[in-house]
Design a protein around this motif. Structure first.
Motif, mmCIF file in Angstrom:
data_model
loop_
_atom_site.group_PDB
_atom_site.id
_atom_site.type_symbol
_atom_site.label_atom_id
_atom_site.label_comp_id
_atom_site.label_asym_id
_atom_site.label_seq_id
_atom_site.Cartn_x
_atom_site.Cartn_y
_atom_site.Cartn_z
ATOM 1 N N ARG A 125 -14.757 3.793 18.833
ATOM 2 C CA ARG A 125 -14.095 2.927 17.863
ATOM 3 C C ARG A 125 -12.979 2.102 18.502
ATOM 4 N NH1 ARG A 125 -17.745 3.100 13.790
ATOM 5 N NH2 ARG A 125 -18.087 5.225 13.018
ATOM 6 N N ALA A 126 -12.735 0.943 17.936
ATOM 7 C CA ALA A 126 -11.631 0.094 18.390
ATOM 8 C C ALA A 126 -10.306 0.736 17.997
ATOM 9 C CB ALA A 126 -11.761 -1.291 17.775
ATOM 10 N N PRO A 127 -9.229 0.474 18.745
ATOM 11 C CA PRO A 127 -7.924 1.066 18.411
ATOM 12 C C PRO A 127 -7.502 0.811 16.968
ATOM 13 C CG PRO A 127 -7.829 0.100 20.585
ATOM 14 C CD PRO A 127 -9.167 -0.286 20.010
ATOM 15 N N GLY A 128 -7.734 -0.399 16.479
ATOM 16 C CA GLY A 128 -7.361 -0.706 15.110
ATOM 17 C C GLY A 128 -8.134 0.124 14.101
ATOM 18 N N THR A 129 -9.418 0.371 14.380
ATOM 19 C CA THR A 129 -10.237 1.195 13.494
ATOM 20 C C THR A 129 -9.746 2.634 13.494
ATOM 21 O OG1 THR A 129 -12.161 -0.211 13.926
ATOM 22 C CG2 THR A 129 -12.586 1.984 13.039
ATOM 23 N N ILE A 130 -9.351 3.127 14.656
ATOM 24 C CA ILE A 130 -8.821 4.492 14.754
ATOM 25 C C ILE A 130 -7.549 4.622 13.928
ATOM 26 C CG2 ILE A 130 -7.839 6.201 16.337
ATOM 27 C CD1 ILE A 130 -9.724 5.112 18.492
ATOM 28 N N ARG A 131 -6.666 3.639 14.011
ATOM 29 C CA ARG A 131 -5.413 3.697 13.251
ATOM 30 C C ARG A 131 -5.673 3.665 11.744
ATOM 31 N NH1 ARG A 131 -3.828 0.203 17.420
ATOM 32 N NH2 ARG A 131 -4.035 -1.631 16.091
ATOM 33 N N LYS A 132 -6.670 2.915 11.317
ATOM 34 C CA LYS A 132 -7.001 2.874 9.891
ATOM 35 C C LYS A 132 -7.471 4.244 9.404
ATOM 36 C CE LYS A 132 -8.216 -2.031 9.566
ATOM 37 N NZ LYS A 132 -9.303 -3.014 9.325
ATOM 38 N N ARG A 133 -8.306 4.913 10.202
ATOM 39 C CA ARG A 133 -8.807 6.228 9.800
ATOM 40 C C ARG A 133 -7.682 7.255 9.758
ATOM 41 N NH1 ARG A 133 -14.625 7.484 10.763
ATOM 42 N NH2 ARG A 133 -15.702 5.494 10.716
ATOM 43 N N VAL A 134 -6.866 7.261 10.788
ATOM 44 C CA VAL A 134 -5.755 8.215 10.818
ATOM 45 C C VAL A 134 -4.781 7.907 9.683
ATOM 46 C CG1 VAL A 134 -3.730 8.947 12.146
ATOM 47 C CG2 VAL A 134 -5.953 8.732 13.275
ATOM 48 N N GLY A 135 -4.537 6.635 9.431
ATOM 49 C CA GLY A 135 -3.601 6.255 8.379
ATOM 50 C C GLY A 135 -4.043 6.710 7.001
ATOM 51 N N VAL A 136 -5.330 6.502 6.691
ATOM 52 C CA VAL A 136 -5.796 6.890 5.355
ATOM 53 C C VAL A 136 -5.847 8.408 5.213
ATOM 54 C CG1 VAL A 136 -8.292 6.909 5.850
ATOM 55 C CG2 VAL A 136 -7.478 6.318 3.567
ATOM 56 N N LEU A 137 -6.193 9.127 6.284
ATOM 57 C CA LEU A 137 -6.192 10.590 6.212
ATOM 58 C C LEU A 137 -4.770 11.130 6.112
ATOM 59 C CD1 LEU A 137 -9.025 11.507 8.745
ATOM 60 C CD2 LEU A 137 -9.043 11.808 6.263
ATOM 61 N N ALA A 138 -3.822 10.459 6.740
ATOM 62 C CA ALA A 138 -2.421 10.864 6.602
ATOM 63 C C ALA A 138 -1.963 10.724 5.152
ATOM 64 C CB ALA A 138 -1.537 10.025 7.525
ATOM 65 N N ARG A 139 -2.422 9.668 4.486
ATOM 66 C CA ARG A 139 -2.064 9.489 3.072
ATOM 67 C C ARG A 139 -2.723 10.548 2.198
ATOM 68 N NH1 ARG A 139 -2.604 4.144 4.851
ATOM 69 N NH2 ARG A 139 -4.690 3.829 3.987
ATOM 70 N N VAL A 140 -3.950 10.932 2.550
ATOM 71 C CA VAL A 140 -4.636 11.996 1.808
ATOM 72 C C VAL A 140 -3.856 13.301 1.920
ATOM 73 C CG1 VAL A 140 -6.696 13.469 1.804
ATOM 74 C CG2 VAL A 140 -6.939 10.990 1.939
ATOM 75 N N VAL A 141 -3.436 13.655 3.137
ATOM 76 C CA VAL A 141 -2.701 14.904 3.352
ATOM 77 C C VAL A 141 -1.334 14.843 2.682
ATOM 78 C CG1 VAL A 141 -1.664 16.405 5.101
ATOM 79 C CG2 VAL A 141 -3.950 15.470 5.459
ATOM 80 N N ASP A 142 -0.667 13.692 2.752
ATOM 81 C CA ASP A 142 0.625 13.539 2.075
ATOM 82 C C ASP A 142 0.484 13.809 0.577
ATOM 83 O OD1 ASP A 142 2.407 13.080 4.101
ATOM 84 O OD2 ASP A 142 2.266 10.892 4.010
ATOM 85 N N TYR A 143 -0.569 13.258 -0.005
ATOM 86 C CA TYR A 143 -0.787 13.455 -1.444
ATOM 87 C C TYR A 143 -1.036 14.931 -1.755
ATOM 88 C CZ TYR A 143 -2.811 12.962 -6.107
ATOM 89 O OH TYR A 143 -3.068 13.087 -7.453
ATOM 90 N N TYR A 144 -1.813 15.593 -0.909
ATOM 91 C CA TYR A 144 -2.079 17.017 -1.119
ATOM 92 C C TYR A 144 -0.788 17.832 -1.018
ATOM 93 C CZ TYR A 144 -3.504 21.798 -0.134
ATOM 94 O OH TYR A 144 -3.614 23.166 -0.153
ATOM 95 N N LEU A 145 0.035 17.535 -0.023
ATOM 96 C CA LEU A 145 1.282 18.281 0.152
ATOM 97 C C LEU A 145 2.218 18.092 -1.045
ATOM 98 C CD1 LEU A 145 2.022 17.592 3.939
ATOM 99 C CD2 LEU A 145 1.072 19.666 2.920
ATOM 100 N N ARG A 146 2.293 16.856 -1.541
ATOM 101 C CA ARG A 146 3.176 16.605 -2.683
ATOM 102 C C ARG A 146 2.678 17.308 -3.944
ATOM 103 N NH1 ARG A 146 2.956 11.266 -0.756
ATOM 104 N NH2 ARG A 146 1.532 10.724 -2.439
ATOM 105 N N THR A 147 1.388 17.187 -4.217
ATOM 106 C CA THR A 147 0.854 17.755 -5.457
ATOM 107 C C THR A 147 0.722 19.265 -5.393
ATOM 108 O OG1 THR A 147 -1.411 17.341 -4.653
ATOM 109 C CG2 THR A 147 -0.394 15.649 -6.056
#
Length: 380
Positions: A125-147
């Motif tokens: 994957r291109a670096p930008g694509t990798i950052r998008k995947r990590v970014g969205v998964l980070a938001r998923v985990v953040d939401y889980y931790l908060r809830t």
């Protein structure tokens, strides 16, 4: 292999999976039966090919409290949070890649291995694509931790070091094709713009069997993008009522609002577009163009078809490396060098940022693909 789904007393669906390749039966819990069956079908397809996710062979971590799968966490995030269309599509792809991964598996080592896997063949994957995947998964985990009330727990996706998406020598040694971020800095040369005008007007090239145009609607779409700097989706959804010819402004339904919300902004109509746009709008009602029928599910496909048509246009005029989105770069530069009636610069950098919907001036620096002749003109 046996895949059974049962609806529990709390209304949630429990998936039970057994297979000769698995050391023991595995149980997964989902909010709905379709989610459980979809996950079971994906897992069955892997096991039928003899592929066992490494997480299913590893011993379960002894975690306190619930230990949901990453698939469940993604599902909760999509249901409980306003997710953009692009994030939803990306998470759908990621879901099939993280089968069996549970919260107890999500530590820094797993995340580091996940990023390394994205760089390895066949993904590469291109670096930008990798950052998008990590970014969205980070938001998923953040939401889980908060809830879940685990606000003190660390999000492993946010522990990655700066530059984690860049390729290094070790990646090349592992057989990866080293990829880099691509920054577009392409202006349309005057002779290219003239050839585009000819093609849109139906002038046939001597070495081609037929002309590319004429196509009046597509020509107006091109004029709107190259002069106003609208994004393609913003132009497709534009309404005739959004244009105030008397005031000389366009009310743009911005497509880059937070979480997919429409972010309105106002732009003056470019002098070169005022009369052509007025003539185009005369007698029209509803949408400015007929490409889209209003169905949200078709909007992405319409954009893809129009982008492909732009590729054929730029190929016809011998500018195959020019992209549809480069028109927004071109428009930004045209506004930057535009002079007013007194021959001064018409707009400041801050005003151009407001017109284009940029809250960070650094974004304009990426779009300012100014030619040397443009800079020299400021000394005239």
């Amino acid at each position: 292999m046996a895949v059974n789904v049962q609806i529990r007393a709390n209304g949630r669906a429990q998936l039970r999976v057994t297979h000769k390749l698995l050391p023991r039966p595995f149980f997964f819990t989902f909010d709905t039966e379709p989610e459980a069956r979809g996950y079971g079908d994906q897992l069955q397809a892997l096991l039928d090919r003899g592929v066992v996710p490494a997480e299913l062979l590893a011993p379960e971590a002894k975690a306190q409290g619930e230990n949901p799968t990453l698939v469940e966490m993604i599902s909760r995030y999509c249901k409980g949070f306003p997710v953009t269309a692009s994030d939803s599509e990306l998470l759908t792809t990621i879901t099939s890649e993280v089968l069996g991964v549970r919260w107890s598996h999500l530590n820094y080592r797993w995340v580091d291995d996940y990023v390394a896997g994205l760089k390895r063949p066949p993904l590469n994957r291109a670096p930008g694509t990798i950052r998008k995947r990590v970014g969205v998964l980070a938001r998923v985990v953040d939401y889980y931790l908060r809830t879940s009330g685990m606000t003190a727990a660390a999000n492993p996706f946010k522990l990655l070091p700066r530059g984690y998406s860049s390729y290094g020598p070790q990646d090349a040694e592992q057989g990866s094709k080293v990829r880099h971020d691509v920054h577009r800095d392409r202006r349309m040369a005057p002779e290219e713009a003239a050839r585009v005008d000819d093609a849109l007007a139906g002038v046939k090239r001597p070495d081609r069997e037929r002309p590319w145009g004429p196509d009046a609607q597509f020509e107006m779409l091109y004029r709107l993008l190259v002069n106003q700097g609208l994004r393609l989706r913003e132009a497709v959804v534009a309404q005739v009522a959004d244009i105030d010819h008397a005031a000389g402004i366009i009310n743009i339904r911005g497509s880059k609002g937070a979480r997919g919300r429409v972010k309105m902004r106002v732009m003056p109509i470019h002098p070169d577009l005022r009369e052509p746009l007025r003539a185009w709008c005369a007698g029209r009602v509803g949408r400015l163009f007929d490409y889209w029928d209003g169905d949200p599910d078709r909007l992405r496909r319409v954009g893809g078809n129009l982008s492909a048509r732009f590729r054929t246009l730029f190929d016809y005029v011998d500018a195959p490396d020019f992209k549809e989105h480069d028109l927004r770069h071109e428009a930004c530069c045209r506004w930057m060098v535009l002079r007013d009636a007194r021959r001064g610069w018409a707009f400041s950098e801050l005003e151009i940022c407001r017109m284009f919907g940029w809250s960070d001036p650094k974004i304009m620096m990426r779009y300012a693909s100014l030619r040397g002749s443009d800079l020299a003109a400021r000394l005239a």
